[in-house]
Design an enzyme around this catalytic site. Structure first.
Site, short mmCIF file in Angstrom:
data_model
loop_
_atom_site.label_atom_id
_atom_site.label_comp_id
_atom_site.label_asym_id
_atom_site.label_seq_id
_atom_site.Cartn_x
_atom_site.Cartn_y
_atom_site.Cartn_z
N ASP A 51 0.67 -1.15 0.09
CA ASP A 51 0.19 0.07 -0.12
C ASP A 51 0.83 1.22 -0.10
O ASP A 51 0.36 2.32 -0.14
CB ASP A 51 -0.99 -0.03 1.13
N SER A 52 2.35 1.03 0.04
CA SER A 52 3.15 2.07 -0.23
C SER A 52 2.98 2.72 -1.48
O SER A 52 3.35 3.84 -1.70
CB SER A 52 4.52 1.69 -0.20
N ASP A 90 -0.44 -6.27 0.48
CA ASP A 90 -0.93 -5.54 1.46
C ASP A 90 -2.38 -5.56 1.58
O ASP A 90 -3.14 -5.41 0.49
CB ASP A 90 -0.47 -4.20 1.69
N LYS A 118 -0.71 -9.73 3.30
CA LYS A 118 0.03 -8.76 4.43
C LYS A 118 -0.88 -8.19 5.37
O LYS A 118 -1.67 -7.26 4.81
CB LYS A 118 1.40 -7.92 3.93
N GLU A 120 -0.78 -5.55 8.82
CA GLU A 120 0.12 -4.70 9.76
C GLU A 120 -0.55 -4.64 11.29
O GLU A 120 -1.70 -4.80 11.25
CB GLU A 120 -0.19 -3.31 9.21
N GLU A 187 9.93 -3.81 10.60
CA GLU A 187 10.20 -2.35 9.98
C GLU A 187 10.66 -1.34 11.05
O GLU A 187 10.02 -1.23 12.09
CB GLU A 187 8.85 -1.87 9.24
#
Length: 272
Positions: A51-52, A90, A118, A120, A187
Site C-alpha cells: 500500500d506504499s 497488503d 500482509k 499490519e 520495519e
C-alpha cells in the site's frame, strides 16, 4: 552462509526451506507488470504489492487513502509480470478491521494473483491472522513501524527501543507465529532486537530498517532506484542506481548484496 538459488516458483514450503538453510530472501515492491518482470528476472524471490503505492505512485502523504480497489488493480497488473517470485499483497487501511472484513478484502486479491496477504499490527489482528489461515490463506504479519498506524505513532519512528518496548515486540512476533503467520516483516526495529526475534521464531523474518540479522530484506523499488517520492528519505534506504546503470542491474546488485550480507550495513541500520 549459503546463497539460495531457486529455479522453481517460490512457495510457502520454499520459504521454510530458506529459513532452515540460512539462505537470505530477497523482496522488493512492484506496482505494475513492467517492473514486476524486471524483478522476477533479476533475483527477487518475493514481490510485494504494497500500500506504499499510495505514497510513491498516487502521491499521497501516507498509505491511509489506499483502497481495496486500488490494491486489486495493481495486484492484477503485477501478477501478469511475475513467473517465479511469490506475490505478497497488503490489505489496506481498515480492510482488516475484522476477520470477516479481511476475508472479503483478501478474496479479490487472491483471485487476481496474490499468493500471500500482509497484515499490519498485532493485538486484535491476531484473530484476523488465524481466521485467514484457517481458510487456507497464507499471511505475512507486519510488525514494528506499521505505516497504517502513523497517526497513533505521531510519525514514522523506530519501534522497539528499550527493554519494555523490545519485550513487547518479541511477544507480538511469537503471538503472530502462533496465530499462523507464515512470514514476519519487521520495519524500523533496532538490529539487535530484530536478530533476537529472528532467532525466536520458526518462520522467516524480512527486514526493512531492521538490520542484517533478519532472514531477508525488502525495500520500496522507488527508493532503491533513487526516485524522488516527495518524502524524506529513510536511513535504511540505499540508492542502487546512484552510480548509473540499468534498472535490472540495480535490482541484481540489491539481490546480490542481500544474499552476501553486505546490505544492509551499519549506515542503514538502527540501534537500541
Amino acid at each position: 552462509m549459503s546463497i539460495y538459488t531457486n529455479s522453481k516458483p517460490w512457495t510457502v514450503p520454499a520459504l521454510a526451506e530458506a529459513k532452515r538453510n540460512g539462505s537470505k530472501i530477497v523482496m522488493l515492491t512492484a506496482y505494475d507488470a513492467g517492473f514486476a518482470r524486471i524483478l522476477d528476472a533479476n533475483g527477487v524471490d518475493l514481490v510485494l504489492v504494497g500500500d506504499s503505492l499510495g505514497m510513491v505512485v498516487q502521491g499521497h502523504d501516507s498509505t491511509l487513502p489506499v483502497s481495496v480497489h486500488d490494491m486489486v488493480y495493481h495486484t492484477a497488473c503485477v501478477a501478469r509480470g511475475v513467473r517465479q517470485a511469490m506475490l505478497v499483497v497488503d490489505l489496506p487501511f481498515q480492510a482488516d478491521a475484522s476477520p470477516e472484513r479481511a476475508l472479503e478484502a483478501a478474496t479479490p486479491l487472491l483471485r487476481v494473483g496474490a499468493q500471500m496477504i500482509k497484515i499490519e499490527g498485532a493485538g486484535h489482528k491476531l484473530e484476523v491472522i488465524s481466521y485467514l489461515v484457517e481458510r487456507e490463506i497464507p499471511v505475512c504479519s507486519h510488525l514494528g513501524l506499521t505505516p497504517q498506524s502513523v497517526l497513533r505513532f505521531g510519525g514514522y519512528k523506530v519501534q522497539g527501543r528499550g527493554e519494555e518496548a523490545g519485550g513487547r515486540l518479541r511477544a507480538e512476533a511469537r503471538a503472530a507465529v502462533e496465530a499462523g503467520a507464515t512470514l514476519l516483516l519487521l520495519e524500523c526495529v533496532p538490529s539487535q532486537l530484530a536478530a533476537q526475534i529472528t532467532t525466536d521464531v520458526s518462520v522467516p523474518t524480512i527486514g526493512i530498517g531492521a538490520g542484517a540479522g533478519c532472514d531477508g530484506q525488502v525495500l520500496v523499488l522507488h527508493d532503491l532506484l533513487g526516485l524522488d517520492s516527495g518524502h524524506p528519505r529513510p536511513k535504511f534506504v540505499k540508492d542502487f542506481l546512484a552510480h548509473g546503470g540499468s534498472v535490472a542491474g540495480a535490482v541484481r546488485a540489491y539481490a546480490n548484496a542481500v544474499r552476501d550480507g553486505s546490505f544492509p550495513d551499519v549506515e542503514h541500520t538502527y540501534t537500541s
